[in-house]
Design an enzyme around this catalytic site. Structure first.
Site, PDB file in Angstrom:
ATOM      1  N   ASP A   1      -2.208  25.335  22.709  1.00 48.46           N
ATOM      2  CA  ASP A   1      -0.833  25.704  22.364  1.00 48.46           C
ATOM      3  C   ASP A   1      -0.800  26.726  21.239  1.00 48.46           C
ATOM      4  OD1 ASP A   1       0.229  24.045  24.264  1.00 48.46           O
ATOM      5  OD2 ASP A   1       0.936  22.512  22.871  1.00 48.46           O
TER       6      ASP A   1
ATOM      7  N   ASP B   1       1.445  19.653  33.353  1.00 51.07           N
ATOM      8  CA  ASP B   1       1.257  19.301  31.948  1.00 51.07           C
ATOM      9  C   ASP B   1       0.982  17.807  31.798  1.00 51.07           C
ATOM     10  OD1 ASP B   1       1.054  19.807  29.233  1.00 51.07           O
ATOM     11  OD2 ASP B   1       2.983  20.825  29.103  1.00 51.07           O
TER      12      ASP B   1
END
Length: 738
Positions: free
Chosen positions: A550, A480
């Protein structure tokens, strides 16, 4: 034996013919016409050509549908003399230009020398061919600045890869203030529309179009990374071109740092597209004897519309870009624990989730954030890559062993380029982040960006990950990256070297990925950046999949995924099934609808399985099994966007076809039916017209009068009628060649 000149000419012709025949057989050729000084590259359905003019400048000549082998392109010449306002040099279609001689458009390279000189004129020196790559060398007319251009044409798609290496062969340092990989020229015309992708967090991949008109459109990121606000991809179409017809030029940069693509139309209607490092705040100090290589810029052309442009990019990514190319592994069905547990991970809780995930056919179990350091929220622990002993008193091994016993491999979330101020790493090394002396250190998500350009930071990140992978049987890292740069300073080096951070950071990031992959070849990696913040051909070459957004709302994802596939292959497009209603819109969607939306890419499940009912597990088990039967076609086949979800469309549909056209799968979605209108007939594309295909429904139903077996021609021309009414309905149908 006396050999006459005629015999020599004949032998040369035979040798050239044999070489051309070999190149044609391999699908790719590079040829230099010595008489006219014209370079020509041919592959697939495309020809790309450029030549050396009478003043030694490299000029673009042609880029379009493939020409016949007998066609000889005319030599490059100096254009007719221009007026004194615009200057002669601005009419020259230079393949790669230095900023000098009165050049007004985007140069290939701009340099400042120690004596203040900023004029650079590059002329042709030589060429060489090594394998499938053409190297062309240019040099400044007076100073020892040498630029080597690379050209490589993909045999399967006709997509050209271009890059440049700038070498300082002078005795003093120079500062490179702008460095593009390539400039692409289109035929002079007013008949162009630009398509590009923009977005934001939870709203990535908006498709935008605007007419190409006099002036310049700049697509860019200044964030230190690829960014969501634009993606490093473009398509320029003729105004009459659409999804299925017409001429389209398209391309993408392979760079994960700050980048720029500029689309210019000048006063004589010449359109040029240039791209490379973003020149904003850029100044790379290049020492004597050193070189700077630009990113690669890939671009192609088709006469078969925007859909074919996407399919060509997808094929290039599958066969040339991805780490396992030309035969990448199909993506396993994964489960991620984030939405179920957040930071509250521990051994018993993760094992319980793993057991539930295994029961529906999941192949990879991924534990997300919260497993390391003092990590109980996003406010602390980043940078301390050691297992939290309170949560995992015996380390990760008991959890990993249980996951393996359940028939799954194990993955882990990491964010190696970041650090929380509340961490042991930052307390020990506050100088390891990007910062400027005496200025505030701007936090994002309670974290700062480690300066990977530093050798000690690079070594720390690599060693931490290498230790983690060496001591644990980990098959996958979800890597990430949750914020953009601020204060991109590097006080540890001289002031005139600090801007090198824009290149050196990304080079070291790539280097870490390369070394980890080499030492741990079975480990796969996902590029994640708060959603789609780092998706480009550079990171795609070193990672196996990307996190799309997301936003996992299954209806929103139809539009996001449609935009994604303009540029990037569904093979890497991670798409999760999460809980309903979603946090994004509080919209309630059926589990079947959520699965079908996600099954158009690489399927993942991120829902809290602890809240599922028995019927949810039964539905998931059935659809996971169906997905495994079609995933190779979905991930690695040819994608046809049949009905667009853009602009408030009530319907959308996609079709994926296997490379041999033996299998196809249709996904169709309805937002809301109105006034008793039936769902429009869906016409497939790309099937073998003469073959017979048997159909069966994965989900939803079709008109009972529909034949179960019919020709490809039937499905493409008569089509199929799906029975969908109501709100948020979905169907999926498989077509198998008899």
């Amino acid at each position: 034996m006396r050999v006459t000149r005629a015999v020599v000419v004949m032998l040369i012709a035979i040798i050239v013919a044999i070489g051309d025949a070999h190149a044609a057989a391999s699908g790719q050729s590079i040829h230099f016409d010595q008489a006219n000084k014209v370079f020509r590259l041919d592959a697939a359905k495309v020809t790309y050509a450029f030549g050396v003019d009478d003043k030694g400048r490299l000029q673009s000549l042609y880029w379009g549908p493939r020409l016949d082998a007998s066609d000889r392109l005319p030599p490059a010449v100096t254009p007719p003399k221009a007026d004194g306002i615009d200057g002669d040099i601005n009419r020259v279609r230079q393949e790669y230009s230095g900023w000098g001689g009165g050049l007004y458009y985007e140069p290939g390279v701009k340099i400042t020398f120690p004596d203040g000189n900023r004029d650079l004129e590059l002329h042709y020196q030589s060429y060489s061919i090594k394998g499938d790559t053409l190297y062309v060398t240019l040099k400044d007319i007076e100073r020892a600045i040498v630029v080597t251009l690379e050209y490589e044409m993909d045999a399967g798609t006709g997509i050209v890869r271009r890059s440049a290496t700038i070498s300082n062969q002078t005795a003093t340092p120079v500062v490179i203030e702008q460095a593009n990989a390539a400039t692409w020229f289109l035929p002079r015309s007013r008949d162009y529309t630009l398509r590009f992708l923009s977005g934001r967090w939870a709203g990535e991949n908006d498709i935008n179009e605007r007419l190409v008109q006099p002036g310049k459109t700049v697509l860019e990121s200044r964030r230190g990374t690829t960014g969501m606000q634009n993606e490093p991809w473009f398509a320029v179409r003729r105004n009459d071109a659409d999804e299925t017809h017409g001429q389209v030029w398209f391309g993408a940069l392979a760079w994960s740092g700050s980048w720029q693509i500029a689309i210019e139309q000048d006063q004589v209607e010449q359109v040029r597209i240039s791209g490379g490092f973003n020149p904003f705040d850029f100044g790379y100090k290049l020492a004597p004897g050193a070189s700077l290589s630009t990113p690669s810029f890939y671009a192609g052309v088709t006469t078969d519309g925007l859909g074919e442009a996407s399919r060509l990019m997808h094929r290039l990514e599958l066969t040339k870009i991805l780490p396992q190319a030309p035969a990448p592994r199909v993506r396993p069905v994964l489960y991620n624990s984030w939405e179920a547990t957040g930071f509250k991970v521990d051994e018993p809780g993760q094992i319980a989730l793993a057991e539930k995930a295994a029961s529906i056919g999941v192949e990879r179990f991924v534990m997300d954030d919260g497993w390391f350091g003092a990590r109980n929220s996003d406010k602390g622990g980043l940078g301390d890559w050691v297992v939290n002993q309170q949560k995992f008193p015996h380390g990760l091994k008991p959890l990993i062993d249980r996951v393996h016993a359940l028939g799954m491999d194990f993955g882990l979330w990491v964010e190696p380029e970041m650090v929380n101020p509340d961490s042991d790493l930052y307390r020990a090394h506050p100088d390891w982040v990007l910062y400027m002396n005496g200025r505030p250190r701007t936090e994002g998500r309670n974290q700062l960006v480690l300066n990977l350009a530093r050798a000690d930071v690079r070594a720390y990140v690599y060693n931490a990950l290498d230790k983690l992978l060496s001591e644990n049987d980990i098959a996958f890292l979800k890597w990430d990256y949750n914020r953009s740069w601020s204060e991109p300073g590097w006080p540890a080096v001289a002031p005139d070297e600090q801007k090198n951070v824009y290149v050196d950071f990304i080079r070291n990031y790539y280097g870490i990925l390369q070394e980890l992959r080499k030492k741990h070849p079975k480990v796969e990696i996902e590029s994640c950046s708060s959603g789609g913040g780092r998706i480009d051909l550079g990171v795609m070459h070193l990672t196996d999949e990307v996190w799309t957004s997301d936003n996992t709302d299954a209806f929103d994802r139809l539009r996001i995924q449609d935009g994604f596939t303009q540029a990037w292959t569904p093979a890497v497009m991670m798409a999760w099934v999460t809980d309903s209603p979603t946090w994004v819109n509080s919209r309630t969607l059926s589990l079947e609808y959520r699965f079908l939306s996600s099954m158009q890419g690489s399927l993942g499940i991120g829902a809290d399985l602890n809240k599922w009912q028995p019927q949810d597990f039964a539905t998931a088990r059935r659809l996971v099994a169906e997905y495994k039967a079609i995933r190779k076609t979905v991930q690695q086949g040819s994608l046809y966007r049949l009905v667009s979800p853009q602009n408030g469309s009530e319907q959308s549909a996609t079709e994926s076809i296997s490379p041999d056209r033996a299998h196809a799968v249709l996904f169709a979605f309805l937002h809301s039916s109105t006034e008793n209108y039936p769902y429009p007939t869906v016409h497939l594309q790309g099937l073998d017209a003469n073959a017979k295909y048997r159909i069966h429904a994965i989900a939803g139903t079709f008109d009972p009068r529909t034949p179960l077996v019919a020709s490809g021609a039937y499905w493409m021309h008569a089509g199929i009628d799906l029975l969908m009414r109501g709100d948020f309905q979905a169907a999926a149908v498989v077509f198998d060649k008899e």
